[in-house]
Design an enzyme around this catalytic site. Structure first.
Site, PDB file in Angstrom:
ATOM      1  N   ASP A 141       0.843  -1.195   0.000  1.00 54.74           N
ATOM      2  CA  ASP A 141       0.000   0.000   0.000  1.00 54.74           C
ATOM      3  C   ASP A 141       0.883   1.253   0.000  1.00 54.74           C
ATOM      4  O   ASP A 141       1.849   1.342   0.777  1.00 54.74           O
ATOM      5  CB  ASP A 141      -0.866  -0.036   1.271  1.00 54.74           C
ATOM      6  CG  ASP A 141      -1.960   1.010   1.273  1.00 54.74           C
ATOM      7  OD1 ASP A 141      -2.780   1.005   0.353  1.00 54.74           O
ATOM      8  OD2 ASP A 141      -1.987   1.834   2.209  1.00 54.74           O
ATOM      9  N   GLU A 158      15.518  -4.792   0.968  1.00 50.07           N
ATOM     10  CA  GLU A 158      15.482  -5.630   2.186  1.00 50.07           C
ATOM     11  C   GLU A 158      14.308  -6.605   2.126  1.00 50.07           C
ATOM     12  O   GLU A 158      14.427  -7.778   2.466  1.00 50.07           O
ATOM     13  CB  GLU A 158      15.351  -4.735   3.433  1.00 50.07           C
ATOM     14  CG  GLU A 158      16.630  -3.981   3.767  1.00 50.07           C
ATOM     15  CD  GLU A 158      16.394  -2.854   4.793  1.00 50.07           C
ATOM     16  OE1 GLU A 158      15.410  -2.919   5.552  1.00 50.07           O
ATOM     17  OE2 GLU A 158      17.211  -1.910   4.799  1.00 50.07           O
TER      18      GLU A 158
HETATM   19  C1  GLC Z   1      -4.254   2.997  -0.677  1.00 46.85           C
HETATM   20  C2  GLC Z   1      -5.504   2.160  -0.553  1.00 46.85           C
HETATM   21  C3  GLC Z   1      -6.626   3.051  -0.123  1.00 46.85           C
HETATM   22  C4  GLC Z   1      -6.281   3.658   1.218  1.00 46.85           C
HETATM   23  C5  GLC Z   1      -4.937   4.367   1.170  1.00 46.85           C
HETATM   24  C6  GLC Z   1      -4.414   4.662   2.552  1.00 46.85           C
HETATM   25  O1  GLC Z   1      -4.359   3.960  -1.676  1.00 46.85           O
HETATM   26  O2  GLC Z   1      -5.760   1.487  -1.756  1.00 46.85           O
HETATM   27  O3  GLC Z   1      -7.844   2.360  -0.046  1.00 46.85           O
HETATM   28  O4  GLC Z   1      -7.276   4.565   1.593  1.00 46.85           O
HETATM   29  O5  GLC Z   1      -3.951   3.584   0.544  1.00 46.85           O
HETATM   30  O6  GLC Z   1      -3.994   3.485   3.179  1.00 46.85           O
END
Ligand code: GLC
Length: 575
Positions: free
Chosen positions: A231, A279
């Site tokens: 993410d 890493e």
């Molecule tokens: C990414 C996710 C989204 C989330 C954001 C913060 O973009 O896909 O859904 O709100 O990260 O974690």
């Protein structure tokens, strides 16, 4: 070691032979896999509380195996107060009560593997929940403490520190800083959150943070998880001086998905992220000797400099990264060709496969996007772009699916895409849960419209999703789009996906990285994959003849006696 390939009885023919062809084998399965994204809250509810969960996923594994995907990516299922649908993690090693238990998660992982599928989880390393024990300790600690050094705490500006430390904006709207609640004295610090205030950013310069995430990766890899989606992979490292962004660098409230990428940005796409991925890559490789082999990563990286995605995929870094340019591309043959070419060229230089995606839990669904002129920012910007032409949107979304699935590399299918679901634009205000709705002062409705629970059947109240009312209401007309209804309909979008995925798995032409363009006239995108497959997509307004002697394998809409109508894609075996 060989992967286990035992299939459940439900998928075996009476003679005991499997009715499905084999999944991509070997260590590099992710180079050409089709991965199905499960937004767990909206996929299937096994417990009957109106919220999707692990029990629901387990009950639908036969559906996913039958659909013909190779792997599942499950959005965050960890313990969380759900300020951002689970992207605010309070405990990375525990499961949210509404989704199930760790024991159920472990059973699911095994069951997924028994179905011949792989499983990818969602790693959220940029921030934690504000309820994470680390943040609770940081809040309670003094400025300058080791507890605060895991996040970004800073004194404010202004006479009494009443102004945020810099001018950074939250992706969800408003300032990216919140002053520590409860502290009234002038020493009260502010903390950084590039997303909601409930999502404080971690300080990746701190070795403790790095060690913790290495341990979290091993925790899940030890349980057999095949990979991780990363993410906000472009956001982990910040310029420690936390300089102001110049006004001209501001885009839509810091929206990570919009605006122009810039060099030397203080919090997006900084060179320092690559050391972290080297890493992690070593950790993934350290599983090469295990039953499931080396593990993989797929990066969510929006704000990278031109050509920058390839830097995340250099040998020894991450394996794949979503190509968001593909879904942003206008419905135009030349634009599509350029977008595909750019991606393939850039990634071939580092030996990485392409990764195609048409939608996700963050984006306007393709039916709605293509049914409103292709404006992919619509939902994020809150602009009302008028009525949706569902018929046109569906037709183009089906053509886009065949285009995507014919391209070399891996592809992601977001749940409901295989049903041709549109966004739900008329959710009642009180039902909206996306933090964007609140943070924008109720100006931008946010992403809930693409997160409405799946329709499985015609049964009320939850259209087979749940025995209770779903957490977001489904339109009643969606029963026509339900899995049950579409299974019984030969020309349905679900049937198209099933046939496409089966052809993709069984035909050798779909494997490998080769693609050659074919000149098929204005407005027609055409390419071959080796000698055995051609894909043509008609972006023009006229019906065009197909090459003589070719055999049609599959088309996204009915053909007109070997002629390709507008907004239609076809897979051919050349004559
Ligand atoms: C990414 C996710 C989204 C989330 C954001 C913060 O973009 O896909 O859904 O709100 O990260 O974690």
């Amino acid at each position: 070691m060989k992967e286990r390939r035992r299939l459940p009885a439900a998928h075996e023919t009476a003679g005991g032979r499997t009715s499905r062809p084999a999944r991509p084998a070997g260590q590099d399965w992710w180079r050409h896999a089709v991965i199905y994204q499960i937004y767990i809250r909206s996929f299937a509810d096994g417990s009957g509380d109106g919220i999707g969960d692990i029990a629901g996923i387990r009950s639908r594994l036969p559906y996913l195996a039958e659909l013909g995907v190779d792997a599942l990516w499950i959005t965050p299922w960890y313990s969380s107060p759900m300020a951002d649908g689970g992207y605010d993690v309070a405990d990375h090693r525990a499961i949210a009560a509404e989704f199930g238990t760790l024991a159920e998660a472990e059973e699911l992982i095994e069951e997924v593997h028994r179905h011949g599928l792989r499983i990818v989880l969602d790693l959220v390393p940029n921030h934690t929940s504000d309820r994470h024990p680390w943040f609770a300790a940081a809040r309670a600690a003094r400025p300058g403490s080791v507890e605060r050094a895991r996040y970004w705490f800073r004194p404010g500006r202004g006479r009494d520190g009443e102004l945020p430390p810099n001018d950074w904006r939250s992706v969800f709207g408003g300032p990216a800083w919140t002053r520590v609640a409860g502290e009234t004295d002038t020493q009260a610090e502010w903390y950084l959150h590039l997303f909601a205030p409930e999502q404080p950013d971690l300080n990746w310069d701190n070795p403790e943070v790095r060690a913790e995430f290495a341990s979290i990766l091993r925790f899940w890899f030890d349980r057999g998880v095949d990979g991780m989606r990363v993410d906000v992979a472009h956001g982990l490292v910040k310029d420690p001086l936390l300089p102001d962004l110049a006004v001209d660098r501001h885009d839509l409230d810091g929206d990570e998905s919009g605006g122009k990428p810039v060099a030397g940005h203080p919090h997006w796409d900084r060179d320092g992220v690559h050391q972290i991925y080297r890493e992690w890559s070593a950790i993934a490789r350290s599983y090469a000797h295990t039953d499931r082999g080396a593990r993989m990563f797929v990066a969510e990286a929006w704000r990278v400099r031109p050509g920058g995605l390839a830097r995340y995929l250099r040998p020894g870094e991450l394996h794949t990264a979503f190509n968001f340019d593909f879904l942003k591309c206008p419905w135009d043959a030349e634009a599509m060709r350029a977008c595909i070419d750019d991606h393939l060229t850039a990634l071939s230089e580092v030996g990485a496969p392409a990764t195609w995606v048409l939608s996700s839990h963050d984006l306007t669904r393709p039916v709605t996007r293509y049914g409103t002129g292709g404006d992919w920012t619509r939902r994020r910007s809150g602009l009302d772009t008028g009525a949706v032409d569902i018929a046109l949107g569906t037709r183009r979304a089906r053509a886009a699916a065949l285009l995507m699935l014919a391209l070399p590399g891996s592809a992601y299918v977001y749940q409901g895409e295989e049903l041709g679901l549109p966004d739900v634009d008329d959710l009642p205000d009180h039902a909206l849960q996306d933090p964007i709705w609140r943070r924008s002062g109720h100006r931008v409705r946010g992403r809930d419209g693409c997160r409405v629970p799946l329709p499985w059947s015609g049964a009320e109240p939850g259209l087979g999703f749940s025995a209770a009312a779903p957490w977001l209401p489904q339109p009643s007309w969606w029963r026509r789009l339900s899995v049950r209804a579409q299974t019984a309909t030969p020309g349905s979008t679900l049937t198209l996906y099933r046939r496409a995925l089966r052809l993709r798995r069984t035909r050798a032409a779909f494997r490998g990285a080769s693609l050659h363009w074919i000149d098929a006239g204005d407005g027609i995108l055409a390419f071959g994959r080796g000698a055995g497959l051609e894909c043509l997509v008609n972006f023009s307004a006229r019906t065009v003849p197909l090459p003589g002697g070719s055999t049609v394998l599959l088309s996204s809409s009915p053909l007109e006696s070997h002629r390709l109508p507008p907004d239609t894609a076809v897979w051919l075996r050349p004559g």
